[in-house]
Design a protein around this motif. Structure first.
Motif, PDB file in Angstrom:
ATOM      1  N   ILE A   1       0.702  -1.089   0.254  1.00  0.00           N
ATOM      2  CA  ILE A   1      -0.055  -0.249   0.157  1.00  0.00           C
ATOM      3  C   ILE A   1       0.722   1.268  -0.013  1.00  0.00           C
ATOM      4  O   ILE A   1       2.001   1.567   0.381  1.00  0.00           O
ATOM      5  CB  ILE A   1      -1.478   0.198   1.306  1.00  0.00           C
ATOM      6  N   ILE A   2       0.689   2.220  -1.023  1.00  0.00           N
ATOM      7  CA  ILE A   2       1.261   3.354  -0.632  1.00  0.00           C
ATOM      8  C   ILE A   2       0.371   5.136   0.150  1.00  0.00           C
ATOM      9  O   ILE A   2      -0.487   5.187  -0.261  1.00  0.00           O
ATOM     10  CB  ILE A   2       1.424   4.023  -2.241  1.00  0.00           C
ATOM     11  N   ASP A   3       1.020   5.006   0.704  1.00  0.00           N
ATOM     12  CA  ASP A   3       0.492   5.988   2.560  1.00  0.00           C
ATOM     13  C   ASP A   3       0.807   7.818   1.562  1.00  0.00           C
ATOM     14  O   ASP A   3       1.942   7.750   1.430  1.00  0.00           O
ATOM     15  CB  ASP A   3       1.200   5.989   3.662  1.00  0.00           C
ATOM     16  N   GLN A   4      -0.505   8.053   0.828  1.00  0.00           N
ATOM     17  CA  GLN A   4      -0.123   9.310   0.413  1.00  0.00           C
ATOM     18  C   GLN A   4       0.004  10.486   1.338  1.00  0.00           C
ATOM     19  O   GLN A   4       0.712  11.107   1.324  1.00  0.00           O
ATOM     20  CB  GLN A   4      -1.635   9.319  -0.543  1.00  0.00           C
ATOM     21  N   ASP A   5      -0.107   9.928   1.958  1.00  0.00           N
ATOM     22  CA  ASP A   5      -0.302  11.376   3.387  1.00  0.00           C
ATOM     23  C   ASP A   5       1.460  11.263   3.958  1.00  0.00           C
ATOM     24  O   ASP A   5       2.016  12.109   4.615  1.00  0.00           O
ATOM     25  CB  ASP A   5      -0.832  10.513   5.415  1.00  0.00           C
ATOM     26  N   ALA A   6       2.345  10.158   3.652  1.00  0.00           N
ATOM     27  CA  ALA A   6       3.392   9.303   4.266  1.00  0.00           C
ATOM     28  C   ALA A   6       4.016  10.139   2.958  1.00  0.00           C
ATOM     29  O   ALA A   6       5.673  10.845   2.989  1.00  0.00           O
ATOM     30  CB  ALA A   6       3.801   8.183   4.301  1.00  0.00           C
ATOM     31  N   LEU A   7       3.709  10.582   1.804  1.00  0.00           N
ATOM     32  CA  LEU A   7       4.401  10.993   0.660  1.00  0.00           C
ATOM     33  C   LEU A   7       4.181  12.435   0.625  1.00  0.00           C
ATOM     34  O   LEU A   7       5.812  12.829   0.394  1.00  0.00           O
ATOM     35  CB  LEU A   7       3.407  10.465  -0.493  1.00  0.00           C
ATOM     36  N   LEU A   8       3.304  12.797   1.481  1.00  0.00           N
ATOM     37  CA  LEU A   8       3.530  13.775   1.946  1.00  0.00           C
ATOM     38  C   LEU A   8       4.189  14.964   2.145  1.00  0.00           C
ATOM     39  O   LEU A   8       4.967  16.345   2.594  1.00  0.00           O
ATOM     40  CB  LEU A   8       2.170  15.027   1.764  1.00  0.00           C
ATOM     41  N   THR A   9       4.087  13.877   3.241  1.00  0.00           N
ATOM     42  CA  THR A   9       5.267  14.282   4.725  1.00  0.00           C
ATOM     43  C   THR A   9       6.805  14.337   4.172  1.00  0.00           C
ATOM     44  O   THR A   9       7.659  15.162   4.388  1.00  0.00           O
ATOM     45  CB  THR A   9       5.355  13.344   6.137  1.00  0.00           C
ATOM     46  N   GLU A  10       7.266  13.115   3.782  1.00  0.00           N
ATOM     47  CA  GLU A  10       8.580  12.709   2.593  1.00  0.00           C
ATOM     48  C   GLU A  10       8.855  14.395   1.922  1.00  0.00           C
ATOM     49  O   GLU A  10       9.963  14.325   1.636  1.00  0.00           O
ATOM     50  CB  GLU A  10       8.084  11.696   2.386  1.00  0.00           C
ATOM     51  N   PHE A  11       8.433  14.519   0.564  1.00  0.00           N
ATOM     52  CA  PHE A  11       8.187  14.973  -0.341  1.00  0.00           C
ATOM     53  C   PHE A  11       8.034  15.995  -0.005  1.00  0.00           C
ATOM     54  O   PHE A  11       9.093  17.395  -0.719  1.00  0.00           O
ATOM     55  CB  PHE A  11       7.994  14.483  -1.279  1.00  0.00           C
TER      56      PHE A  11
ATOM     57  N   VAL B   1       5.025  18.357  -0.347  1.00  0.00           N
ATOM     58  CA  VAL B   1       4.848  19.080  -1.984  1.00  0.00           C
ATOM     59  C   VAL B   1       3.122  18.915  -1.870  1.00  0.00           C
ATOM     60  O   VAL B   1       3.068  17.801  -0.545  1.00  0.00           O
ATOM     61  CB  VAL B   1       5.003  18.162  -2.686  1.00  0.00           C
ATOM     62  N   SER B   2       2.205  19.729  -1.868  1.00  0.00           N
ATOM     63  CA  SER B   2       0.452  19.198  -2.187  1.00  0.00           C
ATOM     64  C   SER B   2       0.232  18.092  -2.208  1.00  0.00           C
ATOM     65  O   SER B   2       0.910  17.239  -3.517  1.00  0.00           O
ATOM     66  CB  SER B   2      -0.164  20.190  -2.663  1.00  0.00           C
ATOM     67  N   ARG B   3      -0.658  17.661  -1.629  1.00  0.00           N
ATOM     68  CA  ARG B   3      -1.903  16.731  -2.299  1.00  0.00           C
ATOM     69  C   ARG B   3      -1.615  16.818  -3.571  1.00  0.00           C
ATOM     70  O   ARG B   3      -1.767  15.356  -4.119  1.00  0.00           O
ATOM     71  CB  ARG B   3      -3.028  16.934  -1.638  1.00  0.00           C
ATOM     72  N   THR B   4      -1.793  17.598  -4.631  1.00  0.00           N
ATOM     73  CA  THR B   4      -2.450  17.774  -5.598  1.00  0.00           C
ATOM     74  C   THR B   4      -1.211  17.197  -6.425  1.00  0.00           C
ATOM     75  O   THR B   4      -1.253  16.512  -7.419  1.00  0.00           O
ATOM     76  CB  THR B   4      -2.277  19.071  -6.122  1.00  0.00           C
ATOM     77  N   VAL B   5       0.521  17.150  -6.443  1.00  0.00           N
ATOM     78  CA  VAL B   5       1.306  16.893  -7.069  1.00  0.00           C
ATOM     79  C   VAL B   5       1.140  15.567  -6.563  1.00  0.00           C
ATOM     80  O   VAL B   5       2.051  14.328  -7.826  1.00  0.00           O
ATOM     81  CB  VAL B   5       2.407  17.780  -6.337  1.00  0.00           C
ATOM     82  N   ILE B   6       0.710  15.003  -5.560  1.00  0.00           N
ATOM     83  CA  ILE B   6       1.126  13.261  -5.057  1.00  0.00           C
ATOM     84  C   ILE B   6      -0.065  13.392  -6.216  1.00  0.00           C
ATOM     85  O   ILE B   6       0.613  11.641  -6.906  1.00  0.00           O
ATOM     86  CB  ILE B   6       0.850  12.894  -3.595  1.00  0.00           C
ATOM     87  N   ARG B   7      -0.757  13.343  -5.966  1.00  0.00           N
ATOM     88  CA  ARG B   7      -2.601  13.208  -7.183  1.00  0.00           C
ATOM     89  C   ARG B   7      -2.116  12.561  -8.353  1.00  0.00           C
ATOM     90  O   ARG B   7      -2.612  11.848  -9.149  1.00  0.00           O
ATOM     91  CB  ARG B   7      -3.723  13.284  -6.713  1.00  0.00           C
ATOM     92  N   GLU B   8      -1.148  14.096  -8.993  1.00  0.00           N
ATOM     93  CA  GLU B   8      -0.668  13.732 -10.081  1.00  0.00           C
ATOM     94  C   GLU B   8       0.698  12.494 -10.660  1.00  0.00           C
ATOM     95  O   GLU B   8       0.142  12.346 -11.908  1.00  0.00           O
ATOM     96  CB  GLU B   8      -0.331  14.947 -10.092  1.00  0.00           C
ATOM     97  N   ALA B   9       1.641  12.679  -9.264  1.00  0.00           N
ATOM     98  CA  ALA B   9       2.141  11.298  -9.713  1.00  0.00           C
ATOM     99  C   ALA B   9       1.287  10.261  -9.678  1.00  0.00           C
ATOM    100  O   ALA B   9       2.336   9.267 -10.459  1.00  0.00           O
ATOM    101  CB  ALA B   9       3.655  11.857  -8.655  1.00  0.00           C
ATOM    102  N   ILE B  10       0.824   9.597  -8.890  1.00  0.00           N
ATOM    103  CA  ILE B  10      -0.099   8.714  -8.602  1.00  0.00           C
ATOM    104  C   ILE B  10      -0.385   8.388  -9.976  1.00  0.00           C
ATOM    105  O   ILE B  10      -0.995   6.771 -10.159  1.00  0.00           O
ATOM    106  CB  ILE B  10      -1.358   8.535  -7.389  1.00  0.00           C
ATOM    107  N   LYS B  11      -1.310   8.931 -10.512  1.00  0.00           N
ATOM    108  CA  LYS B  11      -1.892   9.106 -11.888  1.00  0.00           C
ATOM    109  C   LYS B  11      -0.744   8.466 -13.059  1.00  0.00           C
ATOM    110  O   LYS B  11      -1.832   8.234 -13.245  1.00  0.00           O
ATOM    111  CB  LYS B  11      -2.558  10.538 -12.208  1.00  0.00           C
TER     112      LYS B  11
END
Length: 250
Positions: A32-42, A44-54
């Motif tokens: 499982i990819i924890d998007q909240d953890a990615l926000l902290t690690e990188f 960046v905004s949630r929009t950036v994470i969503r675009e990366a996942i896309k």
């Protein structure tokens, strides 16, 4: 090495890091990819994470399910011919399976491309192949693997382009990262005279518009490349077992 789309911008950086982790096995199918953890690690905004996942989703590397979240998909769904995926697989310690599969693909495609090039090449394309051959020969005056690798890629791209087949010409975009991995490993063990003679035989046949000769010369070159790849991969027990397994399946 080519600069891929995934490396551009903030979301591109996230895509690149996650893609590498998946290819290296740091993230495996079902994780499982924890998007909240990615926000902290990188940071960046949630929009950036969503675009990366896309982007990773379009490459078949991740997917999402209700109540489960975003997860790494099974290998069968990965877009292995995607340029970014090829790059991630070939960086660092090369993927042994990629090196062997590349050899098999080249044995199928490049002799056929050389045959077509001998029949279809223009005078300009012929000159480009000859120039690429001269540049490749010149790299052996240096011990720098990078210049040799680049020159070898230019040579094979020139032959593919001269085939007059757009799909074969575009295939170099997929081959480049994997060829880069193979050639960097093989450079130190390359026998200069044999290597250059094998390439020159291809050039001579294409210039003479000898289709059968071009096919045969490129086939010999690809067979030698395949043997080199097997030697490279067999440097450890896992690689040797993989080579043996693939030979037994023939």
């Amino acid at each position: 090495m080519m600069t891929t789309f995934s490396r551009r911008g903030l979301h591109g950086h996230v895509v690149d890091v996650l893609g590498r982790r998946i290819m290296r096995g740091e993230l495996v199918s079902g994780d499982i990819i924890d998007q909240d953890a990615l926000l902290t690690e990188f940071q960046v905004s949630r929009t950036v994470i969503r675009e990366a996942i896309k982007v990773l989703t379009t490459k078949g590397l991740v997917d999402a399910r209700p109540r489960l979240g975003t997860y790494v998909t099974e290998r069968e769904r990965w877009q292995l011919l995607d340029g970014d995926v090829m790059t991630w697989r070939s960086e660092g310690v090369p993927d042994a399976l990629l090196v062997l599969e590349l050899s098999e693909v080249r044995q199928v495609l490049e002799p056929a491309a050389a045959r077509l090039a001998a029949v279809r090449r223009s005078d300009e394309e012929c000159a480009e192949i000859q120039a690429a051959m001269s540049a490749l020969a010149a790299t052996f005056a240096s011990t720098e693997a990078e210049s040799h690798v680049k020159a070898d890629l230019v040579f094979h791209r020139a032959v593919l382009a001269a085939s007059g087949n757009e799909l074969l010409a575009r295939f170099e975009v997929v081959l480049e990262p994997a060829l880069h991995a193979r050639n960097e490993l093989a450079f130190e063990n390359e026998t200069t005279t044999h290597f250059l003679d094998s390439h020159q035989a291809v050039v001579t046949a294409i210039v003479a518009q000898d289709a059968d000769g071009a096919h045969a010369a490129m086939q010999l070159l690809m067979n030698q490349s395949a043997r080199d790849s097997e030697t490279i991969v067999s440097t450890d027990a896992a690689g040797a077992a993989l080579v043996k397994e693939r030979k037994q399946a023939l």
